[in-house]
Motif scaffolding. Structure first.
Motif, PDB file in Angstrom:
ATOM      1  N   MET B   1       0.838  -1.194   0.000  1.00 32.09           N
ATOM      2  CA  MET B   1       0.000   0.000   0.000  1.00 32.09           C
ATOM      3  C   MET B   1       0.876   1.249   0.000  1.00 32.09           C
ATOM      4  O   MET B   1       1.842   1.312   0.736  1.00 32.09           O
ATOM      5  N   GLU B   2       0.507   2.217  -0.825  1.00 37.17           N
ATOM      6  CA  GLU B   2       1.339   3.418  -0.979  1.00 37.17           C
ATOM      7  C   GLU B   2       0.733   4.646  -0.335  1.00 37.17           C
ATOM      8  O   GLU B   2       1.438   5.539   0.112  1.00 37.17           O
ATOM      9  N   ARG B   3      -0.608   4.702  -0.389  1.00 31.73           N
ATOM     10  CA  ARG B   3      -1.256   5.928   0.065  1.00 31.73           C
ATOM     11  C   ARG B   3      -2.541   5.586   0.792  1.00 31.73           C
ATOM     12  O   ARG B   3      -3.262   4.673   0.382  1.00 31.73           O
ATOM     13  N   LEU B   4      -2.792   6.307   1.866  1.00 29.19           N
ATOM     14  CA  LEU B   4      -4.021   6.090   2.616  1.00 29.19           C
ATOM     15  C   LEU B   4      -4.740   7.423   2.757  1.00 29.19           C
ATOM     16  O   LEU B   4      -4.244   8.340   3.409  1.00 29.19           O
ATOM     17  N   GLU B   5      -5.903   7.515   2.116  1.00 26.85           N
ATOM     18  CA  GLU B   5      -6.720   8.726   2.250  1.00 26.85           C
ATOM     19  C   GLU B   5      -7.741   8.497   3.349  1.00 26.85           C
ATOM     20  O   GLU B   5      -8.265   7.389   3.490  1.00 26.85           O
ATOM     21  N   TRP B   6      -8.006   9.522   4.112  1.00 30.13           N
ATOM     22  CA  TRP B   6      -8.989   9.375   5.183  1.00 30.13           C
ATOM     23  C   TRP B   6      -9.739  10.673   5.380  1.00 30.13           C
ATOM     24  O   TRP B   6      -9.249  11.757   5.044  1.00 30.13           O
ATOM     25  N   PHE B  14      -4.592   2.967  -1.458  1.00 30.51           N
ATOM     26  CA  PHE B  14      -4.160   2.841  -2.847  1.00 30.51           C
ATOM     27  C   PHE B  14      -2.895   2.001  -2.889  1.00 30.51           C
ATOM     28  O   PHE B  14      -1.932   2.279  -2.173  1.00 30.51           O
ATOM     29  N   THR B  15      -2.888   0.972  -3.730  1.00 29.92           N
ATOM     30  CA  THR B  15      -1.698   0.129  -3.826  1.00 29.92           C
ATOM     31  C   THR B  15      -0.838   0.581  -5.004  1.00 29.92           C
ATOM     32  O   THR B  15      -1.295   1.328  -5.877  1.00 29.92           O
ATOM     33  N   VAL B  34       8.887   2.186   8.583  1.00 28.71           N
ATOM     34  CA  VAL B  34       8.141   2.567   7.376  1.00 28.71           C
ATOM     35  C   VAL B  34       7.455   3.921   7.596  1.00 28.71           C
ATOM     36  O   VAL B  34       7.440   4.774   6.706  1.00 28.71           O
ATOM     37  N   LEU B  35       6.928   4.136   8.790  1.00 27.39           N
ATOM     38  CA  LEU B  35       6.296   5.428   9.091  1.00 27.39           C
ATOM     39  C   LEU B  35       7.342   6.542   9.061  1.00 27.39           C
ATOM     40  O   LEU B  35       7.098   7.616   8.519  1.00 27.39           O
ATOM     41  N   LYS B  36       8.515   6.283   9.634  1.00 26.34           N
ATOM     42  CA  LYS B  36       9.570   7.293   9.643  1.00 26.34           C
ATOM     43  C   LYS B  36       9.995   7.671   8.229  1.00 26.34           C
ATOM     44  O   LYS B  36      10.224   8.838   7.931  1.00 26.34           O
ATOM     45  N   ALA B  37      10.116   6.681   7.357  1.00 23.13           N
ATOM     46  CA  ALA B  37      10.585   6.915   5.992  1.00 23.13           C
ATOM     47  C   ALA B  37       9.459   7.427   5.088  1.00 23.13           C
ATOM     48  O   ALA B  37       9.673   7.651   3.903  1.00 23.13           O
ATOM     49  N   GLU B  38       8.265   7.595   5.653  1.00 29.92           N
ATOM     50  CA  GLU B  38       7.080   7.980   4.890  1.00 29.92           C
ATOM     51  C   GLU B  38       6.878   7.064   3.696  1.00 29.92           C
ATOM     52  O   GLU B  38       6.559   7.500   2.587  1.00 29.92           O
ATOM     53  N   GLY B  39       7.081   5.775   3.942  1.00 29.98           N
ATOM     54  CA  GLY B  39       6.870   4.739   2.930  1.00 29.98           C
ATOM     55  C   GLY B  39       5.405   4.655   2.531  1.00 29.98           C
ATOM     56  O   GLY B  39       5.074   4.107   1.485  1.00 29.98           O
ATOM     57  N   VAL B  40       4.551   5.161   3.367  1.00 29.27           N
ATOM     58  CA  VAL B  40       3.131   5.248   3.057  1.00 29.27           C
ATOM     59  C   VAL B  40       2.730   6.694   3.282  1.00 29.27           C
ATOM     60  O   VAL B  40       3.084   7.295   4.287  1.00 29.27           O
ATOM     61  N   ARG B  41       2.002   7.250   2.310  1.00 33.91           N
ATOM     62  CA  ARG B  41       1.576   8.653   2.452  1.00 33.91           C
ATOM     63  C   ARG B  41       0.169   8.723   3.009  1.00 33.91           C
ATOM     64  O   ARG B  41      -0.726   8.044   2.511  1.00 33.91           O
ATOM     65  N   PHE B  42      -0.012   9.531   4.024  1.00 39.82           N
ATOM     66  CA  PHE B  42      -1.351   9.749   4.557  1.00 39.82           C
ATOM     67  C   PHE B  42      -1.889  11.033   3.955  1.00 39.82           C
ATOM     68  O   PHE B  42      -1.198  12.049   3.916  1.00 39.82           O
ATOM     69  N   VAL B  43      -3.139  10.979   3.463  1.00 38.03           N
ATOM     70  CA  VAL B  43      -3.761  12.154   2.845  1.00 38.03           C
ATOM     71  C   VAL B  43      -5.132  12.371   3.473  1.00 38.03           C
ATOM     72  O   VAL B  43      -5.998  11.519   3.296  1.00 38.03           O
ATOM     73  N   PRO B  44      -5.369  13.447   4.226  1.00 39.20           N
ATOM     74  CA  PRO B  44      -4.379  14.457   4.625  1.00 39.20           C
ATOM     75  C   PRO B  44      -3.338  13.867   5.580  1.00 39.20           C
ATOM     76  O   PRO B  44      -3.548  12.797   6.116  1.00 39.20           O
ATOM     77  N   LYS B  50       1.477  13.544  16.151  1.00 44.20           N
ATOM     78  CA  LYS B  50       1.796  12.190  15.722  1.00 44.20           C
ATOM     79  C   LYS B  50       3.101  12.181  14.924  1.00 44.20           C
ATOM     80  O   LYS B  50       3.963  11.335  15.123  1.00 44.20           O
ATOM     81  N   ARG B  51       3.238  13.140  14.019  1.00 43.83           N
ATOM     82  CA  ARG B  51       4.450  13.179  13.185  1.00 43.83           C
ATOM     83  C   ARG B  51       5.687  13.415  14.045  1.00 43.83           C
ATOM     84  O   ARG B  51       6.733  12.831  13.827  1.00 43.83           O
ATOM     85  N   GLN B  52       5.516  14.269  15.069  1.00 45.30           N
ATOM     86  CA  GLN B  52       6.659  14.522  15.964  1.00 45.30           C
ATOM     87  C   GLN B  52       7.033  13.267  16.741  1.00 45.30           C
ATOM     88  O   GLN B  52       8.217  12.973  16.936  1.00 45.30           O
ATOM     89  N   ALA B  53       6.023  12.523  17.182  1.00 48.54           N
ATOM     90  CA  ALA B  53       6.302  11.304  17.956  1.00 48.54           C
ATOM     91  C   ALA B  53       7.003  10.267  17.074  1.00 48.54           C
ATOM     92  O   ALA B  53       7.902   9.567  17.532  1.00 48.54           O
ATOM     93  N   ILE B  54       6.595  10.176  15.805  1.00 49.64           N
ATOM     94  CA  ILE B  54       7.238   9.242  14.865  1.00 49.64           C
ATOM     95  C   ILE B  54       8.717   9.581  14.752  1.00 49.64           C
ATOM     96  O   ILE B  54       9.583   8.710  14.724  1.00 49.64           O
ATOM     97  N   GLU B  55       9.002  10.883  14.727  1.00 50.00           N
ATOM     98  CA  GLU B  55      10.385  11.306  14.596  1.00 50.00           C
ATOM     99  C   GLU B  55      11.170  11.078  15.897  1.00 50.00           C
ATOM    100  O   GLU B  55      12.314  10.625  15.881  1.00 50.00           O
ATOM    101  N   ARG B  56      10.528  11.370  17.035  1.00 48.05           N
ATOM    102  CA  ARG B  56      11.223  11.324  18.320  1.00 48.05           C
ATOM    103  C   ARG B  56      11.557   9.907  18.780  1.00 48.05           C
ATOM    104  O   ARG B  56      12.616   9.657  19.325  1.00 48.05           O
ATOM    105  N   LEU B  57      10.630   8.991  18.574  1.00 49.75           N
ATOM    106  CA  LEU B  57      10.859   7.620  19.031  1.00 49.75           C
ATOM    107  C   LEU B  57      12.005   7.025  18.224  1.00 49.75           C
ATOM    108  O   LEU B  57      12.043   7.175  17.003  1.00 49.75           O
ATOM    109  N   GLY B  58      12.943   6.360  18.887  1.00 46.84           N
ATOM    110  CA  GLY B  58      14.115   5.830  18.192  1.00 46.84           C
ATOM    111  C   GLY B  58      13.865   4.460  17.597  1.00 46.84           C
ATOM    112  O   GLY B  58      12.845   3.820  17.842  1.00 46.84           O
ATOM    113  N   LEU B  59      14.829   4.041  16.748  1.00 50.49           N
ATOM    114  CA  LEU B  59      14.822   2.687  16.194  1.00 50.49           C
ATOM    115  C   LEU B  59      16.148   2.048  16.578  1.00 50.49           C
ATOM    116  O   LEU B  59      17.202   2.657  16.404  1.00 50.49           O
ATOM    117  N   THR B  60      16.087   0.851  17.078  1.00 51.80           N
ATOM    118  CA  THR B  60      17.314   0.161  17.479  1.00 51.80           C
ATOM    119  C   THR B  60      18.032  -0.370  16.241  1.00 51.80           C
ATOM    120  O   THR B  60      17.396  -0.879  15.331  1.00 51.80           O
TER     121      THR B  60
END
Ligand SMILES: Cc1cc2nc3c(=O)[nH]c(=O)nc-3n(C[C@H](O)[C@H](O)[C@H](O)COP(=O)(O)OP(=O)(O)OC[C@H]3O[C@@H](n4cnc5c(N)ncnc54)[C@H](O)[C@@H]3O)c2cc1C
Ligand SMILES: Cc1cc2nc3c(=O)[nH]c(=O)nc-3n(C[C@H](O)[C@H](O)[C@H](O)COP(=O)(O)OP(=O)(O)OC[C@H]3O[C@@H](n4cnc5c(N)ncnc54)[C@H](O)[C@@H]3O)c2cc1C
Lengths: 178, 245
Positions: B1-6, B14-15, B34-44, B50-60
């Motif tokens: 899945m590439e894009r999620l409209e809501w 959308f695939t 995947v969320l960090k890399a914006e592998g899926v686009r949310f529209v809007p 939420k975006r800040q938390a995605i950035e702040r939380l680390g990945l091991t």
């Protein structure tokens, strides 16, 4: 009622199962040709399965442990007491059981007597503030599973260690996590 | 899945191959990487918090290494070695190997050690890791018949091993777990409470939690539910002019 579930890792699969129980029409979208995500058992490397992703159930007090029991899956318990060696600074290898009796607190799991954390300090700062105090095995393991304590949130680490499900030992699913 | 409209009207996925999946709600169980890399686009796009938390939380950064030996390596009764400060800190036996007369050891490297290994060509990384293992065990001539390593950083559908509560991110997972607009519900190991995150049981429980939030939300908006007839506007037309499903 139609609900999409995006990603068929264990989180997406358990969500889909619950939604189905509530009579939602579920569409599960997955990018790969397999389900399981970061649960991925490999049976080609050796005579016995290896786990490329998740390997252990970290406690008998978590729902995946009961699930494995219900499904009748064979587990092996690593007790991390007398079956685990620790390498001491001088290179000697001792079991956790032996170190535990020498160093009080080493096999203390829950840090029940550890003080509160100051806001968002690092685990390194927190440990330094506490001064000389043996770091229990479970906290050492937390550090080894993530990164250097200077990067880690002390508050989150303490939440992990004080959780009622925290216990010593791990369970391995002998025939594969998948 | 590439894009999620809501939107108030529902959701639409959308695939990459052009398919569209409309629904009332979505449970997003994508990995943090995947969320960090914006592998899926949310529209809007997702709310700022939420975006800040995605950035702040680390990945091991984590590397798992596997070694197969023709005979047992650990002393009888021992299945694990923990060597704090060593180049490889944790290694354990696959206990099933014992019954086959072989040994399969798995080692886990994280943080600096994992980053160093990932920077090397695979063969060299395996050689250096073997040396570390030989040292930690005090068995300098230990030789495996087979070796392999994996890390999930370059896997396009994972992009990192598991979430990590960095300094300053102790609340991030809570924010990531929050539903958005009665349409999007969030699951995954990174949405579990700190005590359970980064694990299978945390991910499993998060899926149930997100599903129950979606079920409750559906009930509240159901035609016969407490807020009858709330069912809102139509979705926008599809980008290529096709009528909205
Ligand atoms: C049987 C046994 C008991 C131990 N008991 C203790 C103990 O009571 N207290 C103790 O501090 N260490 C203990 N250790 C851990 C070991 O001494 C660490 O390798 C050492 O603390 C790393 O410090 P450093 O200054 O060499 O490394 P640095 O990487 O410079 O460490 C900086 C800080 O991070 C912390 N740190 C780094 N790595 C670890 C780790 N793996 N585990 C825990 N903290 C870490 C240290 O406390 C140190 O203050 C024990 C190890 C063994 C094998
Ligand atoms: C090396 C390693 C060792 C571990 N060891 C343990 C352990 O011993 N014990 C333990 O409890 N946990 C362990 N974990 C953690 C555990 O594996 C994870 O926490 C858990 O599996 C995550 O599940 P999830 O459903 O949240 O994510 P995932 O399993 O990653 O599922 C997400 C799914 O989304 C899919 N996806 C990605 N992008 C898209 C897209 N664009 N469209 C559609 N689908 C997409 C992916 O393919 C995947 O199937 C380990 C993890 C690693 C990496």
């Amino acid at each position: 009622m139609k609900t999409l579930v995006i990603g068929a890792g264990i989180a997406g699969l358990s969500a889909a199962q619950e939604l189905r129980k509530a009579n939602h029409q579920v569409i599960l979208l997955e990018a790969r040709s397999r389900v399981g995500g970061r649960i991925h058992t490999d049976r080609s490397f050796a005579e016995v399965p290896i786990e490329l992703g998740a390997e252990f159930i970290h406690s008998s007090q978590v729902p995946t442990y009961s699930l494995a029991q219900k499904l009748g899956l064979r587990t092996f318990h690593y007790n991390q007491h007398n079956d685990t060696l620790v390498r001491l600074p001088d290179g000697a290898l001792r079991t956790i059981a032996e170190v535990g009796t020498q160093k009080q607190g080493y096999d203390n799991v829950r840090l029940v007597d550890w003080p509160e954390v100051n806001g968002e300090e690092s685990l390194e700062a927190y440990l330094e503030r506490l001064g000389e105090r043996p770091i229990p095995f479970k906290l050492q393991e937390y550090i080894s599973d993530f990164d250097h304590p200077r990067y880690l949130s002390a508050k989150a680490a303490r939440e992990y260690l004080c959780d009622p499900s925290a216990e010593e030992g791990d369970y391995r699913l002998l025939d594969g996590y998948d | 899945m590439e894009r999620l409209e809501w939107g108030p009207w529902g959701v639409r996925a959308f695939t990459a191959d052009g398919r569209v999946y409309p629904a009332d709600r979505a449970v997003v169980a994508l990995p943090l990487g995947v969320l960090k890399a914006e592998g899926v686009r949310f529209v809007p796009e997702l709310p700022e918090e939420k975006r800040q938390a995605i950035e702040r939380l680390g990945l091991t950064d984590a590397v798992k290494l596997f070694f197969r030996f023709d005979r047992p390596v650990f002393p009888p009764g021992i299945v694990e070695l923990y060597a704090p400060g060593a180049a490889l800190e944790e290694c354990w036996s696959n206990p099933l190997g014992h019954s086959k007369g072989i040994e399969v050891l798995t080692a886990l490297a994280t943080g600096e050690k994992a980053r160093a290994l990932m920077a090397l060509p695979e063969e060299r990384a395996l050689r250096e890791a073997l040396q570390a293992l030989q040292q930690a065990l005090g068995q300098p001539s230990l030789t495996p018949s087979k070796a392999r390593l994996v890390h999930w950083r370059d896997d396009p559908y994972t992009l990192g091993a598991y979430s990590m509560a960095r300094v300053g991110a102790s609340e991030a997972r809570q924010v990531l777990a929050k539903p958005v607009g009665n349409r999007l519900f969030f699951a995954g190991e990174h949405t579990a409470p700190n005590a359970w995150a980064s694990t299978v049981h945390g991910a499993y429980a998060s899926g149930k939690r997100a599903a129950h939030e979606a079920i409750r939300s559906a009930y509240r908006e159901a035609p016969l539910g407490p807020r009858r007839g709330l069912r809102p506007s139509l979705p926008p037309p599809l980008p290529d002019g096709r009528p909205a499903a």
